[in-house]
Structures are given as structure tokens and as C-alpha cells.
Design a protein around this motif. Sequence first.
Motif, PDB file in Angstrom:
ATOM      1  N   SER A   1       7.806  32.270  47.032  1.00 27.80           N
ATOM      2  CA  SER A   1       7.841  33.245  46.169  1.00 27.80           C
ATOM      3  C   SER A   1       7.867  32.860  44.602  1.00 27.80           C
ATOM      4  O   SER A   1       8.751  31.790  44.554  1.00 27.80           O
TER       5      SER A   1
ATOM      6  N   LYS B   1       8.787  34.798  42.423  1.00 24.79           N
ATOM      7  CA  LYS B   1       9.644  35.468  41.820  1.00 24.79           C
ATOM      8  C   LYS B   1      10.913  34.700  41.754  1.00 24.79           C
ATOM      9  O   LYS B   1      11.170  34.043  42.834  1.00 24.79           O
TER      10      LYS B   1
ATOM     11  N   ARG C   1      14.783  30.278  40.073  1.00 28.16           N
ATOM     12  CA  ARG C   1      13.307  30.349  40.089  1.00 28.16           C
ATOM     13  C   ARG C   1      12.558  29.210  40.557  1.00 28.16           C
ATOM     14  O   ARG C   1      12.809  28.035  39.959  1.00 28.16           O
TER      15      ARG C   1
ATOM     16  N   GLN D   1       9.166  45.222  40.217  1.00 27.16           N
ATOM     17  CA  GLN D   1       9.442  43.845  39.907  1.00 27.16           C
ATOM     18  C   GLN D   1       8.695  43.329  39.092  1.00 27.16           C
ATOM     19  O   GLN D   1       7.433  43.255  39.285  1.00 27.16           O
ATOM     20  N   THR D   2       8.895  43.151  37.796  1.00 26.61           N
ATOM     21  CA  THR D   2       8.098  42.377  36.959  1.00 26.61           C
ATOM     22  C   THR D   2       8.564  40.972  36.239  1.00 26.61           C
ATOM     23  O   THR D   2       9.746  40.887  36.296  1.00 26.61           O
ATOM     24  N   PRO D   3       7.661  40.061  36.636  1.00 26.37           N
ATOM     25  CA  PRO D   3       8.012  38.630  36.073  1.00 26.37           C
ATOM     26  C   PRO D   3       8.717  38.670  34.687  1.00 26.37           C
ATOM     27  O   PRO D   3       8.385  39.331  33.925  1.00 26.37           O
TER      28      PRO D   3
END
Length: 662
Positions: free
Chosen positions: A206, A208, A228, A440-442
Motif C-alpha cells: 500500500s 497509503k 507511510r 481515501q485521498t492521498p
Amino acid sequence: MFTHLSLRLRIFLFFALLAFGGAALLTAGLVIGYVRLGEDHALSAFITAGAVGAFAIIGLSAWVWTKFDEYVARPLEALAADMRARAHANVDDEINPNYARYLGDLAPAAAAVAAHLTETRNAMALAVGRETARLGLEKQRLETLLAEIPDGVVFCTPDHKIALYNGKMRDLFNDDEGLGLNRPLDQLLRMAPLREAYGRLLRAQSAKGTDILVTTRHDARLFEARMRLFWLEGQETADPAYLLCLQDRSKDLALHGTREALFSDLIEAVDAVLRDLPQGAPRAQLEKTLRDVQKEKVKTDTAWWPLEQLDLSDIAIALATRLAQKDIQLQYDALPDLRLRADGFAISRLLERLTLSWIGAGASDIRLAARLTEGEAILDLQGDAKAPDAARLKDWLDSPLITGHSRFAGADVLRSHGAKIKATDHRISLSLAAAPEALQTPRVIQYDFDLLQTALPAELSQAPLKNLSFVVFDTETTGLNPQVDEICQIAAMRIVNGKLVESERFDTLVNPARKIPAASTAVHHITNEMVADAPSVVDALSRFHRFADGAVLVAHNAPFDMAFLQRREGAIGARFDQPILDTVLCSAILFGQSAEHTLDALCDRLSIRIPDNARHTALGDTLGTARAFVKMLPMLEATDIQNLGQLITAFDRHARLLRHLN
């Protein structure tokens, strides 16, 4: 075979061969003539003639060779040496043209090549120096910004050693001696939650991040951390590095915990008083107030506790992994695809403790199942032995989940999650809140320090194109008549300092307050059901006006899209009065009016690909238009169109194209 010989030696051998070969041929010719003549008295004459001729040929060849060596061979070697010195030894002096004055244009050509090489090297060195200085300045600025970030930031290698940290980390850990480059992170933090989260992200590959709770090693302070993973280009390690952002939540949690305890004590005291009050209106009113407060309190019991959103499968994998380390195989069937609001480390430790305790009480085959009931996820541990009674279950929950960490017991985990647990027959059930659906936005940071040195002139028309901010946009509509049709989707992206900022985007469906014809849906695939709950045209265009404020608008066939926007200016109470550029006209300037100027043709010409499923969507067409415009900006500058005023003037020569299109 002669390649290892010098140029001058090879030329000498060539002339020597020519001289002796000529002498030999002359001698052979005389011998043949003498034989045919057959007179003895002629022999001396033939010998004399042959000797004189041979020496003459050899002498002439030697003289020609010396001149050739002086005027050609030696200058060629000197010229080659001079060029080699300028190519490899950074010699900047001009080549002396007298070295090769008999070589025609070769010497000036070599001098020109050497001069160009020197200029190129100097220009490259200057460009590298400027870029190095710019990168150094940006590095310094980023370091300064990083140092001032209120969160602790630490960048770690795959083996959990510190590669970077900011000044806030020193404040958080009070200049702990364990904080330092290439020092293990476990000198500062308890690593179990970090390793569990790292493994979870690594298994999912991932990009994210995930939110976790960690405690310090020495004083048991509680930190909220964001992890992250980073796969770095050219890295030599198989696993990625990771970034941690840390916030100390100990004081906040202690304050909330104190307020929670006081609130609970007050409710219990009021409840005790109520039992002694006689029946009547005051008691009924107080009971109602108390029950309402208790009901609302339950909703807020865990809202302040920092929890992450986890896939149910992540918890199952983490639990199975921990049990496998103790030679216990956890069985679980396909789990529902849902997310939980939970501390993954704490919940997996709680489930591990329950499993191990139950096995210690006689169970031998434990399975994990899950179900969703009224917004709650129920995790079921199913065994082949009788579930524990209430007293034994309480003992299991009261024992610390980590040896020596008395404040981290199963009961604490339940309390912090607002969770419930019960044991029935052959099952232990744990209920947890399901996570709300969220996009879900980065988390990204955008920067362009060149803006600090960019100042636009007071007269906007004189502003260089590369210094302007643009908003590229596109609309999808219910039809092609701006007077009666309406927008059903609008999207936009920003271009700043000549660079497309894809993360700064505007994209929304729009409720046109009318039916979308089937013919239009066949083009853009937007249905009436899709826009039923979308913002109104006025609301969407008001938001778009704020997004585009202060920027130059850009569109492909702009008059069509602008007609829909300008028609609604009265309703939104604002005007779209900024400059408007059209990529159709930009294409005509660069490629000629006779070329095809559709968006597909323009993208093909500039090697831009719009995915088939994105074509004829507002966002997909906006992305294609924006990428084309970014590529056309330097091309326009190369045609001496340097500023906005010159570009708009150039548009006037091609305005008939838009009239034809519309």
C-alpha cells in the motif's frame, strides 16, 4: 596490421613504397628493353639510365614526403592533439589556425568545433551550477519548513533505523540519547505496533498510510502516529523505508480520561440519589435527563480516542501471524469486506490473549468468523470447548496484554473502543464499530518555490505566459444548445508556473434540474440517477468560480463551455471576467489552420493519451486539454509569443475557426 603505427610513420611508409616501387618498375622496364634490343654495347647506357631514373624517383618521393610531412602529417597530429586537449583536459584556448594553414577548411572547422565544445561545456557547467544552487536553496527551505512542523517527523530504513528526523523529535523525546542518525528506533518507541503496521502495509503493497498508537519505551507516553511506506527509486533494499509523523496525545488522553471519570462519577451519584427520591414529576424529569445524558455520553465515549480505519482482513492476518509464532494455527473463512474503526495492535493483542487463554482452558481448535449487524462488526472466536463464564472472562480481560504494562489490559481496550464482549456456548463475541464510508485521498504536499521570485506586471497582458496561473476546465451538458440545455458535470485543474498540478482539481456532477436525453448519456455516460443527489447548477458554478478566481481560464472550444457559465452569472452573483484562452486557437497558431484541431487530434499530435473510459468525461477531457496546453506553452514562446497580450492578439487571426466549430 598497421593501425598501431603513428600517422606520420604510415605516411612515410606509403611514400617509401611509392619511391622504391617506382624505381623497381623503372628498372624492370629497362631490363625488358635491353633484352629485346640484344646489343651488348647498350648495357652500360641502360644501367646508367636506370640508376639515374631510380635515384630521381626516390629523391622526388623523399622531397614530396618531407613537404607532405611538414604541411599535412605533422599539422594533423598537432591538430588532433589540440582537439584532444580541449575535449579531455578542459583547455579553453583557441586552436592556433597556423598549425594547419595548408589543410584548407579543416583548421577553422576544428577550431569551430572546439569553440562550440567549450561554449557547451561552460553553458552546461553554468546550468548545473544554477540548478545545484536552486536545489540547494529548495533543500534549505524544505529543511527549515520540516524543522518548524509541529509534529515529530522521522524517516526510517526497512530495519527500523533512523535516517532523518526533525527538531520537533528532539522536543518530543527531551533530547533522549537514543535519538540519532542510524540509531534503532526501538531505543525510543515500543516497536510491536510499528512492526505490525509495517507488515500490514507491506503485505498490501500500500502506498497509503495508516494511523497507529505507539508508546514511548521509557515513560509510557502515548503517541498517535501516521506511518507511510516509501519505495525509493534506485534503493538497494528489498523492503521500503517508511515515514512516521508523531503527536504526543498523553496530556489530551489524560485530560479526556479525567473528564470521563468525573462524568461517570456524577452520573452514578445522580443515579444513587434518584433511587431515594419519591415518585413524582421532579424524579421523572431528572430520570429522563439522566437517561438522555447517558445515551449521548455513549456516543462520545470513544470519539476523542485516536483510532485508525482498518480492513477486517488486516486484523485476521495480524492475529494469525502472532499465533503462528506460537505454533498455533488460526482458521478463518472468507471474511466480509468491511472496515473497522479500531487500534489494530490493541485489538489483535486482545484477540490473541482470548485465544491463548481459551486454549489454556481446554480448547484446541479456534476459528475466527465475522458478521455485520446494525453498523457493528461482530468478531466471533469459535472453539471446540465451552466458552468461559463471566468471572473467568473478567480475569482474562483484567490481565495485562503486555508484560509489565499494567495500564494495557483487555478491559482497557474494550473501554477505549466502546466495545462489548460476551461469551455464549462455544463462542466469544467482540463487537466493534464499523468505520464510516470515506473517500481515501492521498496526503500530499505541493510546493513551487519559484513563485517566490515571480512577480506579475501590473498590466496583465504583459505577463509572460510561463508566469501565469491557469485553470483548465471542461463541461458535460444535457445537449449542445447553451440557451436551453444545462451543465451536468464540470471539472478543472490548475497549471502553476508552467506545471500541471493534478492534485489540485475540481470535479463534480451537477443536477441540471431537467432530464438528460439518452443521446447525451450515450456520449458522456451520465445518467439521471447519477445526478439526482448532485449539487445544483448554481451551487456547482459558485464553487467553480471560487476555484478559478484569479486565474486565466483555458478550455478546448472555450466559447461553447463559457456560454453555459456566463448564462448563470446572474444566479451565482459573480462574473467570469478573467482572460479566456482556447486550445483550438493555440493549435491553429502552432500547426496551421488547415490541420485538424479536435481534442483527439491535438492529443495524438502531442503524444498524449486519454484513457478510453475517461474520454468524453469532464475530468478526462480536462486532463487531456491541460497536458496539451502545458506542452504548447514552450512552443508558443518559441514562435515569439511571449506574453498573454501577444497570444490574444494572435487569436484574432484564427477566430473564424471557432465560428466554424460552433
